[in-house]
Each structure stands twice: as C-alpha cells, then as structure tokens.
Write an enzyme that holds these catalytic residues in place. Structure first.
Site, mmCIF file in Angstrom:
data_model
loop_
_atom_site.group_PDB
_atom_site.id
_atom_site.type_symbol
_atom_site.label_atom_id
_atom_site.label_comp_id
_atom_site.label_asym_id
_atom_site.label_seq_id
_atom_site.Cartn_x
_atom_site.Cartn_y
_atom_site.Cartn_z
ATOM 1 N N LYS A 73 0.806 -1.292 -0.073
ATOM 2 C CA LYS A 73 -0.049 -0.213 -0.063
ATOM 3 C C LYS A 73 0.849 1.237 -0.104
ATOM 4 C CE LYS A 73 -2.311 1.063 3.635
ATOM 5 N NZ LYS A 73 -1.809 -0.003 4.296
ATOM 6 N N THR A 75 4.000 1.625 -0.697
ATOM 7 C CA THR A 75 4.577 1.503 -2.249
ATOM 8 C C THR A 75 3.874 2.014 -3.131
ATOM 9 O OG1 THR A 75 6.035 -0.448 -1.471
ATOM 10 C CG2 THR A 75 6.037 0.105 -3.679
ATOM 11 N N ARG A 96 2.271 8.387 6.920
ATOM 12 C CA ARG A 96 2.628 8.316 8.311
ATOM 13 C C ARG A 96 4.020 7.877 8.544
ATOM 14 N NH1 ARG A 96 -1.107 3.622 10.345
ATOM 15 N NH2 ARG A 96 -0.581 2.892 8.060
ATOM 16 N N LYS A 107 7.720 -6.321 10.963
ATOM 17 C CA LYS A 107 7.330 -5.408 9.740
ATOM 18 C C LYS A 107 8.649 -5.051 8.888
ATOM 19 C CE LYS A 107 4.176 -2.182 7.847
ATOM 20 N NZ LYS A 107 3.446 -1.170 8.037
ATOM 21 N N ALA A 275 -3.687 1.609 12.716
ATOM 22 C CA ALA A 275 -5.242 1.683 12.177
ATOM 23 C C ALA A 275 -5.704 0.529 12.846
ATOM 24 C CB ALA A 275 -5.299 1.287 10.598
ATOM 25 N N PHE A 303 -3.504 -0.295 7.204
ATOM 26 C CA PHE A 303 -4.065 -1.675 6.936
ATOM 27 C C PHE A 303 -5.085 -1.782 5.812
ATOM 28 C CE2 PHE A 303 -2.521 -2.213 11.348
ATOM 29 C CZ PHE A 303 -1.529 -3.236 11.048
ATOM 30 N N PHE A 383 3.784 -8.417 -9.102
ATOM 31 C CA PHE A 383 5.036 -9.344 -8.654
ATOM 32 C C PHE A 383 5.340 -10.148 -9.958
ATOM 33 C CE2 PHE A 383 3.388 -8.162 -4.265
ATOM 34 C CZ PHE A 383 4.546 -8.312 -3.656
ATOM 35 N N TRP A 411 7.192 -0.754 -8.298
ATOM 36 C CA TRP A 411 8.237 -1.144 -7.732
ATOM 37 C C TRP A 411 9.388 -1.479 -8.448
ATOM 38 C CZ3 TRP A 411 10.989 -5.737 -7.622
ATOM 39 C CH2 TRP A 411 11.675 -5.884 -6.329
#
Length: 558
Positions: A73, A75, A96, A107, A275, A303, A383, A411
């Site tokens: 998200k 990214t 954030r 994480k 969140a 999230f 991906f 990405w």
C-alpha cells in the site's frame, strides 16, 4: 533479472537539498526548519498563511486485508505520487511516520519499496525528527503528574482504582501490558495497577494527528479524561494542569515533516497512529497543508479498507471537513491466491481458480468504499510471478463490480510503471463525481454506530457487548459524548475478529471486550476480540538481524 534490495536502492538515491523540494511547492527557505540536508519541518507561521488558498484533489490509497504475501500500500502511494508528477501534475504524498515497534518486531521499514520509496529511509524508520519521542514524553509527563497529584494529597479526590490514563513507549513489550506501580514504600507513592500501550495507540498521538493548530492541540489535551472520582465524575488533564507543559513538548512535533521520494517529489511524513488500534491516518495538518500547496494529494490509511479507510472517512474526514475525490484500492495476485486458499509456499505457481476464489475479499472492499459515495479504482501491485491469465481474472472480476483495475509496476520501474493508473486517477479526481458522506450520523447512539460499522463494513450479524459496556456507552451519552465517532480496535487480517478467517465471511459476531473514551481526540475506542494495544515481539524479532556493517551502515532494517 536481479533487482537491488530496498536499502541498496535507497542508498543510491540522488537526493536534492530539502530547500529545493520545498521550492517545488512554493515553500520559501525561511519557512523550512531543516533537520540535516534532506528533511525539514514546515513552520506554523507559513502554514497559517495558507488558509485562504483553494484545496487540491484528495486521493486516498487503501488496500485489501493484509496477508503474509504482501500488498504494498505505501509503495503504491509513493508510486502514484511519482506517477502523477511524471504525467505533468503537481502532486504531493502524505504518509505516516514509522513506529519503532514494528521495525524491530516483524514488519521492518515503512517508507515504500523498490523504486517507489521515500528517503532518507534509515532516518524515517528510526528517530526521524523526534516526533514520536515528543509524543511519548508528553504522554508520560501526564502520567507522572497524575501520580504526583495523588502523592501530594489528592486534592481532586482521584479514585486510585479508576485512573484510566496508562503509560506508553514506542516498542513492542508484552511484559508491560499490565504492571503495578509505586512499589517500594511510602516515598514511592501509592501502589496501584497500571499498564503500558505502544505510543502509536496513545490518545496524544491521535490528538496531534487531528489538531489543526497549537491552540486546538492544547484544548484537546486539556479535554483528556485521566481518572474518575468515587462519585464517577471525570477528571481531565486540564484539572491536573498538565496541558500547557504537554503543548510545549509537542510544539515542534506539531509541525509537518517534508522529505522526498526517490524521484525527488515532495512527501509529507507526519504522525503515525496504527489503524488496528487507533485511527490509522497521517496528521490533519500535514494533509491540509499539502492540499493548499499541491493540485493532487495522495495519502494512505493503514491496513485494510475495513479499518484504515473506514476511519479515514468516519473520523478524519468528518473532523477535518475533508472530502476524498477518489480511492485507490491496492491488491496483489499473490494475496488473491492466499484468500483463495493457496499456501504461501505455493504462490509462485499459476492458479487462476484460486485468484477468482480470493477476489471475494477484494469485492467486499470495493462495495464498502463505494458506500461512502467515492469512486474506486483498483491498483494491482505487480509481482514478477504474476501471469497474464491471473491478472485478467482480477480485471474481469473488478469490472463485474463496477470498477476498473490497472496493473502497476512501480516497484520495479518507478513512475514509468504506474502512469496508466495515475492518468485515470487524475481523470476521476477531476471529474467531480465523488459524493462523499460518512457511514453514520453524529446523533446516532454510540452502540448503534458500532453496529453500523460491524454490520455494514464487516457484514456481521450482531455485536456482542455485556451490560457493563452498554451502560458505559449510555453514561458517556448522558455526559455529552454521544455525538463522537467510533474507532474500532480489531485484527487487521480479517473482516471478523478472528485473524485466521480470510475472504469475505458473513454471519459472524463482533465481541466487544472494552470501550475507552478519548475525549481529547474526539472518538470512542471499541476494543474487539483479542486485539492488544501493546503488541508483543514475534518468536524471531527483526531486531535480531539489525546492526551496523563495517562501513557503519545499517543492515537488516528493511
């Protein structure tokens, strides 16, 4: 093809001096308070002078329920901001700040990935500009002053059994969830049971992220309810006389931080409530400042959309008078497979049927977001293992839900891999079709607001809450807090309170374990299931692999 690691890409970034990034948005150098050469805060005086400018378009990036396969998200948020700038739009990003807890837990970093990152990554994921330390200090100053007030005679007649203000620290430490303070004799005060939450769950964090200026910040801090008397009347931070000193500690932290993406586009990084246990959005002051300076502002909510986006709409937008023009919902083929029953070890093999089965989770989020009256565009975060047939299956499903999906390769390719999505998002945002409205009315009773979220967003049949909780909600309504929105604290992994239940389940119940009044922040926290406001470290925490190499560079953080 071998792709460099996130940290290698970040270290190779050709950063520009932060004054040049500010200049792109028309921020004069004397309005920037630099922290080194590549990050700065924006002065309150400059921000105050922007009030009469029109707002740009607000774009929210959210996601399906997170899975171990990864969704990307942040990214995508960064990539979309770069993509909008690449097609000639004046865009800024609002995300954030990272908490140390997840960084050293499981994480890792929280500044994007691949060629869609915000830099300097190491600083952002560690101490940054010290905002979280200031929030922790302000919160715990209030804790100390409460116990000190009791020690020196308790003039306010605080019932020590009903002190509701806990302490915080920015680390995952399960041993501190429940503690006994003031042991060791008379000189140390009166022993009582207490506990710690993680800093991102602090009401002070929420207040900083919702306050519009320093005066509003101090007012909200003063409204914090810290304890109750024996007659159940509330005692506030203002009565403890801590609000002024807390504001002093938070003065600099209130100023938004500005950094840059790998493509030298402006990024506001400010505030960091989770969140799943808080409201999950960056600060109002950062978002509103960006909207005055850029034509398009891309922000994210934490999230899945059932948590972050719901709170963005029902809490942040409601309180700040914001209205999103478009929502981008991030999904991956890998996550669709996991929701369709494929194990993580088998995600590399084509499985179109599993993708179709897993799309039900995506469809639930599309429907929920549309219920707020905002147009939805799906971003398929690419991906290398994705096949054409799998991508086509997701696009066909999304079309059947009345939305559009675009394959995004930011990405690997940066802005060049997301221009198609950026073009469409700009068109949607400019179209004026958004008719945003929150999910529930302010005057709806608190328990009915909880039911509205549980039934309309989670698709639950019922909310389970014992008489004590229902009575507490009714008492808060009688005390004048009935118009507050709800902040659900729930597992991020499922629409239910069971983290193992994927897909889009129906017919479940939402058990409410506890409710907390955040009078300063302006919402009621509803703690559901087994969610913890102080997380623990995993069996093998990320901290075990973090250290400095021979060149003095940080390894293992990303």
């Amino acid at each position: 093809m071998t792709v460099a690691s996130d940290i290698e890409i970040a270290r190779a970034a050709k950063k520009k001096p932060i004054r040049e990034i500010g200049d792109r948005l028309g921020i004069p150098e004397d309005a920037l308070l630099p922290f080194g050469h590549d990050k700065a805060k924006i002065s309150a005086e400059f921000i105050d002078g922007l009030k009469d400018r029109p707002n740009g378009k607000l774009i929210l990036v959210t996601a399906i329920n997170p899975t171990p396969a990864g969704e990307g998200k942040t990214t995508t948020t960064v990539g979309l901001g770069d993509g909008l700038n690449a097609i000639g739009k004046k865009a800024a990003i609002c995300i954030r700040e990272a908490s140390l807890g997840p960084c050293f837990g499981m994480k890792g970093g929280a500044a994007g990935g691949g060629y869609a990152q915000v830099v300097p990554m190491e600083d952002m994921n560690l101490h940054f500009t010290g905002d979280f330390h200031a929030i922790t200090s302000a919160h715990n100053l209030l804790s100390a002053m409460i116990d000190n007030h009791i020690y020196w005679g308790n003039e306010l007649e605080i019932d020590q059994r009903r002190v509701v203000w806990r302490r915080v620290m920015d680390m995952n430490d399960r041993a501190l969830r429940d503690v006994v303070t003031s042991l060791g004799g008379v000189a140390n005060g009166f022993p009582r049971q207490g506990g710690f939450d993680i800093t991102v769950a602090s009401e002070v964090m929420a207040i900083l992220c919702l306050a519009t200026d320093l005066a509003d910040l101090q007012r909200r801090l003063g409204d914090i309810i810290v304890a109750y008397r024996r007659d159940r009347t509330a005692i506030t931070c203002r009565e403890i006389k801590a609000d002024g000193a807390m504001t002093v500690l938070l003065q600099q932290a209130m100023q938004p931080n500005i950094v840059q993406t790998l493509e030298n586009n402006p990024a506001f990084v400010h505030g960091g409530p989770f969140a799943n246990i808080a409201h999950g959005c960056n600060s109002v002051i950062a978002t509103t400042t960006a909207l005055k300076l850029a034509d398009y502002v891309v922000t994210e909510a934490g999230f899945g959309a059932d948590l972050g986006a719901e709170k963005f709409m029902n809490i942040k937008c409601r309180k700040a008078g914001l209205s999103p023009d478009c929502v981008v919902l991030v999904a991956t083929i890998r996550a669709m497979k996991m929701n369709g029953g494929v194990t993580k070890d088998n995600l590399g093999s084509e499985n179109v049927d599993a993708v179709r089965d897993g799309c039900e989770n995506l469809g639930r989020h599309i429907g929920n977001l549309k219920s707020f009256g905002v147009p939805v565009v799906v971003a398929i975060n690419h991906f290398i293992s994705d096949t054409e047939a799998e991508v086509a299956a997701v696009k066909d499903y999304v079309a059947s839900q009345g939305a559009e999906a675009y394959l995004c390769k930011h990405w690997a390719d940066g802005s060049a891999g997301i221009t198609e999505l950026a073009t469409r998002v700009a068109q949607v945002a400019d179209s004026g079709v958004s008719q945003f409205a929150p999910l529930y009315r302010d005057e709806l009773p608190l328990f009915e607001k909880i039911e509205a979220i549980a039934k309309r967003i989670y698709r639950a049949d019922e909310v389970l809450a014992d008489k004590k909780i229902r009575d507490q909600l009714r008492q808060w309504e009688a005390d004048g807090f009935g118009d507050l929105p709800i902040c659900m604290a729930k597992t991020q992994y499922s629409f239910t309170t069971d983290p193992n239940l994927r897909g889009a389940p129906r017919g479940h119940s939402v058990p409410v374990r506890e409710v907390r009044l955040s009078a300063g922040a302006g919402f009621v926290v509803v703690i559901c299931g087994e969610i913890m406001t102080m997380p623990g470290l995993p069996r093998v925490p990320s901290a075990e692999a973090i250290g400095l190499n021979d060149a003095g560079q940080i390894e293992g953080l990303f």
